[in-house]
Design an enzyme around this catalytic site. Structure first.
Site, PDB file in Angstrom:
ATOM      1  N   ASP A 156       0.839  -1.195   0.000  1.00 48.27           N
ATOM      2  CA  ASP A 156       0.000   0.000   0.000  1.00 48.27           C
ATOM      3  C   ASP A 156       0.885   1.260   0.000  1.00 48.27           C
ATOM      4  O   ASP A 156       2.113   1.161   0.099  1.00 48.27           O
ATOM      5  CB  ASP A 156      -0.906  -0.054   1.248  1.00 48.27           C
ATOM      6  CG  ASP A 156      -2.245   0.616   0.996  1.00 48.27           C
ATOM      7  OD1 ASP A 156      -2.353   1.402   0.051  1.00 48.27           O
ATOM      8  OD2 ASP A 156      -3.183   0.356   1.777  1.00 48.27           O
ATOM      9  N   ASP A 217     -10.859   2.762  -2.965  1.00 51.14           N
ATOM     10  CA  ASP A 217     -11.295   1.529  -2.289  1.00 51.14           C
ATOM     11  C   ASP A 217     -12.769   1.230  -2.539  1.00 51.14           C
ATOM     12  O   ASP A 217     -13.613   2.131  -2.481  1.00 51.14           O
ATOM     13  CB  ASP A 217     -11.143   1.686  -0.768  1.00 51.14           C
ATOM     14  CG  ASP A 217      -9.693   1.785  -0.358  1.00 51.14           C
ATOM     15  OD1 ASP A 217      -8.808   1.712  -1.234  1.00 51.14           O
ATOM     16  OD2 ASP A 217      -9.465   1.940   0.858  1.00 51.14           O
TER      17      ASP A 217
HETATM   18  C1  GLA Z   1      -5.998   1.471   1.849  1.00 50.53           C
HETATM   19  C2  GLA Z   1      -6.164   0.414   0.769  1.00 50.53           C
HETATM   20  C3  GLA Z   1      -7.211  -0.589   1.184  1.00 50.53           C
HETATM   21  C4  GLA Z   1      -6.826  -1.221   2.510  1.00 50.53           C
HETATM   22  C5  GLA Z   1      -6.621  -0.143   3.560  1.00 50.53           C
HETATM   23  C6  GLA Z   1      -6.059  -0.706   4.834  1.00 50.53           C
HETATM   24  O1  GLA Z   1      -7.125   2.283   1.960  1.00 50.53           O
HETATM   25  O2  GLA Z   1      -6.478   0.968  -0.474  1.00 50.53           O
HETATM   26  O3  GLA Z   1      -7.368  -1.595   0.200  1.00 50.53           O
HETATM   27  O4  GLA Z   1      -5.673  -1.985   2.338  1.00 50.53           O
HETATM   28  O5  GLA Z   1      -5.722   0.867   3.097  1.00 50.53           O
HETATM   29  O6  GLA Z   1      -5.853   0.262   5.808  1.00 50.53           O
END
Ligand code: GLA
Length: 431
Positions: A156, A217
Site C-alpha cells: 500500500d 477503495d
Molecule cells: C488502503 C487500501 C485498502 C486497505 C486499507 C487498509 O485504503 O487501499 O485496500 O488496504 O488501506 O488500511
C-alpha cells in the site's frame, strides 16, 4: 554486445519481476472490505483480524468447493502486525491475535492447497497506523515474508510521497526477486498517483508488479461499485493494453455476499469483473454466505470467462441513451463474452439488436446465457431482444459453431452438424 549494452540489459533483467505467477487473474479471499481493522477480539472474536478468521476462511475455501474453482489465496490486509517491530527490526504479527505466528498460518493454508497473502505499506505507517516499510526496511521485510512462506504481498502507499514511492515500489520488486520465493506482488502505487498517465507509467508497472490497484477503495454499496466501473470503462483505452497474463488492473474486491448489493447487482458485479479480467478476491463471510451469493460466486462459466488464458481485458462497446450499456471481451478459441447491463431504475428493459450491430462478423453463432444456461443459435443478422433488469445484466458466452470440428463427434466422419441444427428464423426472446 558492447559492455554498456550488457550492463543495461543486466540492470533491466534484475529490475523486472520474475516470479512467473498469475498467468490468469488471481482468485481468493481478502479481509479488508468486510473486516477492516477490527482488532477487538475480546468482544468480537468471530470477526476480528486474527489467525482464527483466516483459518476459518481457509476451512471454508477448502471444504465448500471454492479451492477447486480457483479461489486459492487467503489474504491478510492491514492491522495484522504488532504496533512495534521486534528487537531485530523485523515486522511481527500481533502476539495475542496471531499466537501461532504467520509461518504457522502459512503452513495451515499450504496443507490445504491454499496460498497466503500479506499486506504492507511503502511509507512510515500503514493506512491503519501500523508499522510501514520505509526504504531501509524493504529487503528485510521481503526476506521476512519469504521466510514465513508467504505467497503474495500487497504494498500500500499511505504515509509516503511520490519520490519515496518511485524508489520503493521498484526496490520491493528487486527484493522479492532476490528472495528466490515466487511471491505475487500487488502494487497500490497507481492509486496514489491518480491512476492515469503521465503520472502513472503503466509500462513500468507491468514490469514491476503482477497486479495493481488503479483507483479508490471499494465500499459495501452499489454506488461504490458503479463509481469504480465508471472510472475503469471511461479510462478503458488507457488501461486495457496493459492487462495481460501476469499483469492485471485491479478494480478491488468482490463484495457479493455482504450487505450492500441486491441479487441483480451481485450478478452485475461478477459479470463486470469477468469482463475486466479482474482479480477475484471476495471480501465476505464464507461461513454464513447465502446460497444466492454462493451460486453467483461459484458460477463456472463466468469464472472461466474471467480466467480465459488469452488474458485480454474487455471493453465497453456501447453506451445507449436508454441506459443500456454493452461490453465485450474476446476469449480464446474464437469465442467471446458479451454483456448487456442496465443502468435504468424503472423496469426490465427490452433491448433489441443483432450480433452484426455488436461487431460480430458474418456467420452463425451459438450463445449461452451464463446465468440461465439457456442457449440459442443466432446468425449475425438475426435480430433478437434481451430483457435486462434494473441494475442487472444479461451475460452471454458466444461461440461460433461453424468453426468447430464437429466431424469428430459423428460416426461416419462427416460433418452432420448443419443437418441436425434447427434453423431459427423468428426473433428469439430471451428470458
Ligand atoms: C488502503 C487500501 C485498502 C486497505 C486499507 C487498509 O485504503 O487501499 O485496500 O488496504 O488501506 O488500511
Amino acid at each position: 554486445m558492447n559492455q554498456p549494452v550488457i550492463i543495461l540489459a543486466l540492470a533491466l533483467c534484475a529490475s523486472a519481476l520474475d516470479n512467473g505467477l498469475m498467468s490468469t487473474p488471481p482468485m481468493g479471499w481478502l479481509a479488508w472490505e468486510r473486516y477492516r481493522c477490527d482488532i477487538d477480539c475480546e468482544n468480537d472474536p468471530k470477526n476480528c483480524i486474527s489467525e482464527k478468521l483466516f483459518m476459518d476462511m481457509a476451512d471454508r475455501l477448502s471444504e465448500d468447493g471454492w479451492r477447486e474453482l480457483g479461489y486459492v489465496y487467503v489474504n491478510i490486509d492491514d492491522c495484522w502486525s504488532s504496533k512495534q517491530r521486534d528487537k531485530d527490526g523485523r515486522l511481527q504479527a500481533d502476539p495475542k491475535r496471531f499466537p501461532g505466528g504467520i509461518k504457522k498460518l502459512a503452513d495451515y493454508l499450504h496443507i490445504r492447497g491454499l496460498k497466503l497473502g500479506i499486506y504492507g505499506d511503502m511509507g512510515t505507517h500503514t493506512c491503519g497506523g501500523y508499522p510501514g516499510t520505509t526504504l531501509d526496511k524493504i529487503e528485510l521485510d521481503a526476506n521476512t515474508f519469504a521466510e514465513w512462506e508467504v505467497d503474495m504481498f500487497k504494498f500500500d502507499g499511505c504515509y509516503s510521497n511520490a519520490t519515496v514511492q518511485a524508489q520503493g515500489y521498484p526496490l520491493m520488486t528487486k527484493a522479492l526477486n532476490a528472495t528466490g520465493r515466487p511471491i505475487a506482488y500487488s502494487c497500490s502505487w497507481p492509486a496514489y498517483q491518480g491512476g492515469l498517465p503521465p503520472k502513472v507509467n503503466y509500462t513500468q508497472l507491468g514490469e514491476l508488479c503482477n497486479l495493481w490497484r488503479n483507483y479508490g477503495d471499494i465500499q459495501d454499496s452499489w454506488d461504490s461499485v458503479m463509481s469504480i466501473v465508471d472510472w475503469f470503462f471511461e479510462n478503458q483505452d488507457v488501461l486495457i493494453p496493459f492487462a495481460e497474463p501476469g499483469k492485471w488492473n485491479d478494480p478491488d474486491m468482490l463484495i457479493i455476499g455482504d450487505f450492500g448489493l441486491s441479487m441483480e447487482q451481485s450478478r452485475s458485479q461478477m459479470a463486470l469483473w469477468a469482463i475486466m479480467a479482474a482479480p477475484l478476491f471476495m471480501s465476505n463471510d464464507l461461513r454464513t454466505l447465502s446460497s444466492g451469493a454462493r451460486v453467483i460466486l461459484q458460477n463456472k462459466m463466468i469464472i472461466s470467462i474471467n480466467q480465459d488464458p488469452l488474458g485480454i481485458q474487455g471493453r465497453r462497446i456501447l453506451k445507449e441513451k436508454s441506459g443500456i450499456q454493452i461490453f465485450q471481451r474476446p476469449l480464446s478459441k474464437n469465442t467471446s463474452a458479451l454483456l448487456f447491463f442496465s443502468r435504468r431504475a424503472d423496469m426490465p428493459y427490452r433491448y433489441k439488436t443483432s450480433l452484426a450491430k455488436l461487431n460480430y462478423t458474418t456467420g452463425s453463432y451459438k450463445v449461452i446465457d451464463v446465468y440461465t444456461f439457456k442457449s440459442l443459435e443466432l446468425k449475425d443478422s438475426t435480430e433478437f431482444v434481451v430483457s435486462v433488469n434494473p441494475s442487472g445484466v444479461v451475460m452471454w458466452y458466444v461461440t461460433a459453431p461453424a468453426k468447430l470440428n464437429t466431424r469428430l463427434y459423428f460416426r461416419d466422419g462427416l460433418d452432420q452438424a448443419p443437418v441436425r441444427e434447427q434453423v431459427q428464423n423468428d426473433i428469439p426472446v430471451l428470458l
